[in-house]
Design a protein around this motif. Structure first.
Motif, PDB file in Angstrom:
ATOM      1  N   ALA A   1      77.391  -0.296  75.037  1.00 18.37           N
ATOM      2  CA  ALA A   1      76.708   0.659  75.899  1.00 18.37           C
ATOM      3  C   ALA A   1      77.587   1.879  76.150  1.00 18.37           C
ATOM      4  O   ALA A   1      78.810   1.772  76.230  1.00 18.37           O
ATOM      5  CB  ALA A   1      76.345   0.002  77.223  1.00 18.37           C
ATOM      6  N   ASP A   2      76.940   3.035  76.282  1.00 18.36           N
ATOM      7  CA  ASP A   2      77.656   4.250  76.676  1.00 18.36           C
ATOM      8  C   ASP A   2      77.757   4.350  78.192  1.00 18.36           C
ATOM      9  O   ASP A   2      78.715   4.900  78.725  1.00 18.36           O
ATOM     10  CB  ASP A   2      76.938   5.476  76.128  1.00 18.36           C
ATOM     11  N   ILE A   3      76.742   3.824  78.876  1.00 20.26           N
ATOM     12  CA  ILE A   3      76.708   3.844  80.335  1.00 20.26           C
ATOM     13  C   ILE A   3      76.163   2.510  80.826  1.00 20.26           C
ATOM     14  O   ILE A   3      75.150   2.010  80.329  1.00 20.26           O
ATOM     15  CB  ILE A   3      75.833   4.994  80.856  1.00 20.26           C
ATOM     16  N   LEU A   4      76.840   1.946  81.810  1.00 20.16           N
ATOM     17  CA  LEU A   4      76.400   0.730  82.489  1.00 20.16           C
ATOM     18  C   LEU A   4      76.044   1.084  83.922  1.00 20.16           C
ATOM     19  O   LEU A   4      76.811   1.765  84.609  1.00 20.16           O
ATOM     20  CB  LEU A   4      77.513  -0.327  82.469  1.00 20.16           C
ATOM     21  N   MET A   5      74.890   0.605  84.384  1.00 17.89           N
ATOM     22  CA  MET A   5      74.419   0.883  85.742  1.00 17.89           C
ATOM     23  C   MET A   5      74.029  -0.429  86.413  1.00 17.89           C
ATOM     24  O   MET A   5      73.448  -1.312  85.760  1.00 17.89           O
ATOM     25  CB  MET A   5      73.208   1.819  85.669  1.00 17.89           C
ATOM     26  N   THR A   6      74.313  -0.573  87.711  1.00 14.96           N
ATOM     27  CA  THR A   6      73.987  -1.797  88.433  1.00 14.96           C
ATOM     28  C   THR A   6      73.465  -1.475  89.836  1.00 14.96           C
ATOM     29  O   THR A   6      73.705  -0.390  90.366  1.00 14.96           O
ATOM     30  CB  THR A   6      75.227  -2.707  88.585  1.00 14.96           C
ATOM     31  N   PRO A   7      72.789  -2.442  90.473  1.00 10.65           N
ATOM     32  CA  PRO A   7      72.450  -2.288  91.892  1.00 10.65           C
ATOM     33  C   PRO A   7      73.690  -2.558  92.744  1.00 10.65           C
ATOM     34  O   PRO A   7      74.727  -2.990  92.231  1.00 10.65           O
ATOM     35  CB  PRO A   7      71.384  -3.362  92.117  1.00 10.65           C
ATOM     36  N   PHE A   8      73.586  -2.316  94.048  1.00  5.98           N
ATOM     37  CA  PHE A   8      74.729  -2.578  94.922  1.00  5.98           C
ATOM     38  C   PHE A   8      74.266  -2.782  96.362  1.00  5.98           C
ATOM     39  O   PHE A   8      73.197  -2.311  96.764  1.00  5.98           O
ATOM     40  CB  PHE A   8      75.750  -1.429  94.869  1.00  5.98           C
ATOM     41  N   ASP A   9      75.087  -3.496  97.121  1.00  6.76           N
ATOM     42  CA  ASP A   9      74.826  -3.743  98.533  1.00  6.76           C
ATOM     43  C   ASP A   9      75.614  -2.751  99.383  1.00  6.76           C
ATOM     44  O   ASP A   9      76.706  -2.322  99.007  1.00  6.76           O
ATOM     45  CB  ASP A   9      75.225  -5.168  98.926  1.00  6.76           C
ATOM     46  N   ILE A  10      75.053  -2.411 100.540  1.00  4.52           N
ATOM     47  CA  ILE A  10      75.711  -1.517 101.484  1.00  4.52           C
ATOM     48  C   ILE A  10      76.140  -2.319 102.707  1.00  4.52           C
ATOM     49  O   ILE A  10      75.359  -3.108 103.253  1.00  4.52           O
ATOM     50  CB  ILE A  10      74.774  -0.367 101.918  1.00  4.52           C
ATOM     51  N   PHE A  11      77.383  -2.105 103.137  1.00  3.49           N
ATOM     52  CA  PHE A  11      77.955  -2.812 104.287  1.00  3.49           C
ATOM     53  C   PHE A  11      78.491  -1.807 105.294  1.00  3.49           C
ATOM     54  O   PHE A  11      78.845  -0.675 104.949  1.00  3.49           O
ATOM     55  CB  PHE A  11      79.106  -3.720 103.835  1.00  3.49           C
ATOM     56  N   ASP A  12      78.582  -2.259 106.565  1.00  2.34           N
ATOM     57  CA  ASP A  12      79.331  -1.464 107.532  1.00  2.34           C
ATOM     58  C   ASP A  12      80.771  -1.972 107.556  1.00  2.34           C
ATOM     59  O   ASP A  12      81.123  -2.923 106.841  1.00  2.34           O
ATOM     60  CB  ASP A  12      78.682  -1.495 108.919  1.00  2.34           C
ATOM     61  N   ASP A  13      81.606  -1.353 108.366  1.00  2.51           N
ATOM     62  CA  ASP A  13      83.024  -1.706 108.376  1.00  2.51           C
ATOM     63  C   ASP A  13      83.294  -3.083 108.961  1.00  2.51           C
ATOM     64  O   ASP A  13      84.403  -3.606 108.849  1.00  2.51           O
ATOM     65  CB  ASP A  13      83.833  -0.653 109.137  1.00  2.51           C
ATOM     66  N   ASN A  14      82.266  -3.671 109.587  1.00  2.00           N
ATOM     67  CA  ASN A  14      82.405  -5.028 110.120  1.00  2.00           C
ATOM     68  C   ASN A  14      81.896  -6.085 109.145  1.00  2.00           C
ATOM     69  O   ASN A  14      81.685  -7.237 109.533  1.00  2.00           O
ATOM     70  CB  ASN A  14      81.659  -5.142 111.452  1.00  2.00           C
TER      71      ASN A  14
ATOM     72  N   ILE B   1      79.825  -3.879  92.751  1.00  4.93           N
ATOM     73  CA  ILE B   1      80.503  -3.065  93.770  1.00  4.93           C
ATOM     74  C   ILE B   1      79.862  -3.269  95.136  1.00  4.93           C
ATOM     75  O   ILE B   1      78.660  -3.507  95.244  1.00  4.93           O
ATOM     76  CB  ILE B   1      80.452  -1.558  93.384  1.00  4.93           C
ATOM     77  N   LYS B   2      80.681  -3.190  96.175  1.00  5.45           N
ATOM     78  CA  LYS B   2      80.222  -3.181  97.565  1.00  5.45           C
ATOM     79  C   LYS B   2      80.475  -1.776  98.122  1.00  5.45           C
ATOM     80  O   LYS B   2      81.596  -1.285  98.062  1.00  5.45           O
ATOM     81  CB  LYS B   2      80.986  -4.216  98.397  1.00  5.45           C
ATOM     82  N   ASN B   3      79.423  -1.177  98.639  1.00  8.89           N
ATOM     83  CA  ASN B   3      79.536   0.160  99.212  1.00  8.89           C
ATOM     84  C   ASN B   3      79.650   0.057 100.734  1.00  8.89           C
ATOM     85  O   ASN B   3      78.841  -0.616 101.373  1.00  8.89           O
ATOM     86  CB  ASN B   3      78.311   0.998  98.833  1.00  8.89           C
TER      87      ASN B   3
END
Length: 405
Positions: free
Chosen positions: A119-132, A224-226
């Motif tokens: 692949a030239d580019i890989l894309m995935t979904p991700f979860d969003i978290f707060d600092d806690n 990844i975790k955002n």
């Protein structure tokens, strides 16, 4: 040559940078990936030099290749994104923001995917978290969260990818869920010199890759975790920069039905009462008026700014169309202003007949009948479905429409 460079464009947040490099180094070491991966850190002249922190991690993980460069002056986000990639010597690049974090075994997942696919580019979904560490939600870049492969050298497949975009991360608006062939960035580094103040140089680089023909692989595995940065991302200035940056990308690359779809998915998500409340003398306001999108046209036509809102309310009755969170905001504004609320309506059959404050929610048909028999204004109280809701009003001959949220 390494197979993968994990590229970190850094500015400030030394504690988060340390946390990120520690986790990456640990995953590399624990999974015997030191011969395949390097870490490349470009610091954009942070107030606190992270050199000491990086040296501590180098001593702790001496087998991990860590490259570090500090700009002599602050050059801005786009320059630093690009610099973190160009300092690498690898086949693939993976930019990770210093406030994000690979998922558990996220690095091994990436290496496994890259070994199995060309692949030239890989894309995935991700979860969003707060600092806690509380999870806020999941972002799915494409409409279907299943493994998909798009060969963008085929016009129909390129179009299918563009029309499947469900969020700006589907066009690389988010850094950390994308892995890409680094040679493309090297090739295009001089091409977008006039885009180095857009905060979205990665979009120009990766979309150019797609435009010239590439294999884009979407995998449903999360790598990844955002971590949400509310203080930065929720300011009006930041929202405007994102809005104009995304609009610039869409205007530069796309046309036809693909452009219309991407305007809706990327640009219109940031059109709201918050940006339309900017004063007329604000430099952003003129640029906002120049954005060519269907949602923005509705705001130009129907938005009622706060400075004129109370006068507008006098002598009128209102139905709030939308019984969700935006409906609650509109209800609050009306009641605090002493405006007359005639009723609440919603498009969802599940909400019709249920209670909203002291009202029973009307269906769309009931709202239309009410409008035809009484002199009322319809205030549309929704963000993402606003365009469809206004079209519903038009189709039913409703002309007295307002937007305040």
């Amino acid at each position: 040559m390494k197979r993968l460079a994990i590229c970190i464009p850094n500015y400030g947040r030394v504690d988060k940078l340390k946390r990120l490099i520690e986790e990456i180094s640990k995953q590399i070491t624990d999974n015997d990936l030191t011969e395949q991966i390097q870490i490349c850190i470009s610091d954009d002249c942070s107030p606190e030099n992270p050199c000491k922190v990086i040296k501590e991690i180098e001593m702790k993980y001496p087998q991990v290749e860590i490259l570090f460069k500090r700009n002599e002056e602050n050059r801005g986000m786009d320059y630093n994104f690009l610099a973190s990639v160009l300092m690498a010597s690898s086949l693939y690049g993976w930019i990770i923001g210093n406030d994000d974090m690979p998922t558990e075994n996220g690095i091994t997942k990436v290496m496994g995917i890259l070994s199995d696919a060309n692949a030239d580019i890989l894309m995935t979904p991700f979860d969003i978290f707060d600092d806690n560490e509380a999870m806020r939600g999941t972002i799915y870049p494409l409409k279907e969260n299943r493994e998909q492969v798009f060969d963008t050298s085929v016009k129909e497949q390129y179009s299918a990818l563009l029309l499947s975009v469900n969020h700006n991360s589907g066009m690389f608006g988010f850094l950390s869920n994308i892995v890409f062939k680094r040679e493309k960035w090297v090739e295009y580094q001089e091409r977008f010199g006039d885009k180095m103040d857009t905060i979205f140089i990665q979009m120009y680089m990766n979309i150019e890759t797609l435009k010239n023909g590439a294999v884009c692989l979407y995998k449903p595995e999360k790598i990844i975790k955002n971590y949400a940065d509310d203080k930065t991302n929720e300011s009006v200035d930041r929202i405007c920069r994102i809005l104009f940056g995304l609009d610039g990308v869409v205007e530069f690359f796309f046309y036809g039905k693909e452009k219309e779809h991407l305007k809706r998915m990327l640009v219109d998500a940031y059109i709201s009462g918050r940006v339309w409340e900017l004063p007329e003398e604000n430099l952003y306001k003129a640029k906002l008026r120049g954005i060519d999108s269907k949602k923005n046209q509705l705001y130009k036509t129907y938005f009622i700014p706060k400075e004129t809102r109370r006068d507008f309310y006098i002598g009128k009755k209102f139905i709030i169309y939308g019984a969700g969170n935006y409906g609650k905001e509109v209800y609050k504004d009306l009641t605090e202003s002493g405006a007359v609320i005639a009723g609440i309506a919603d498009s969802s059959p599940l909400k019709a007949g249920t209670e909203f404050q002291e009202f029973t929610i009307m269906s769309v048909d009931e709202m239309v009948d009410f409008y035809k028999n009484q002199d009322v204004y319809i205030l549309v109280a929704n963000h993402f479905a606003l365009e469809n809701m206004v079209h519903t009003l038009w189709e039913n001959g409703i002309e007295k429409i307002g937007i305040i949220s």
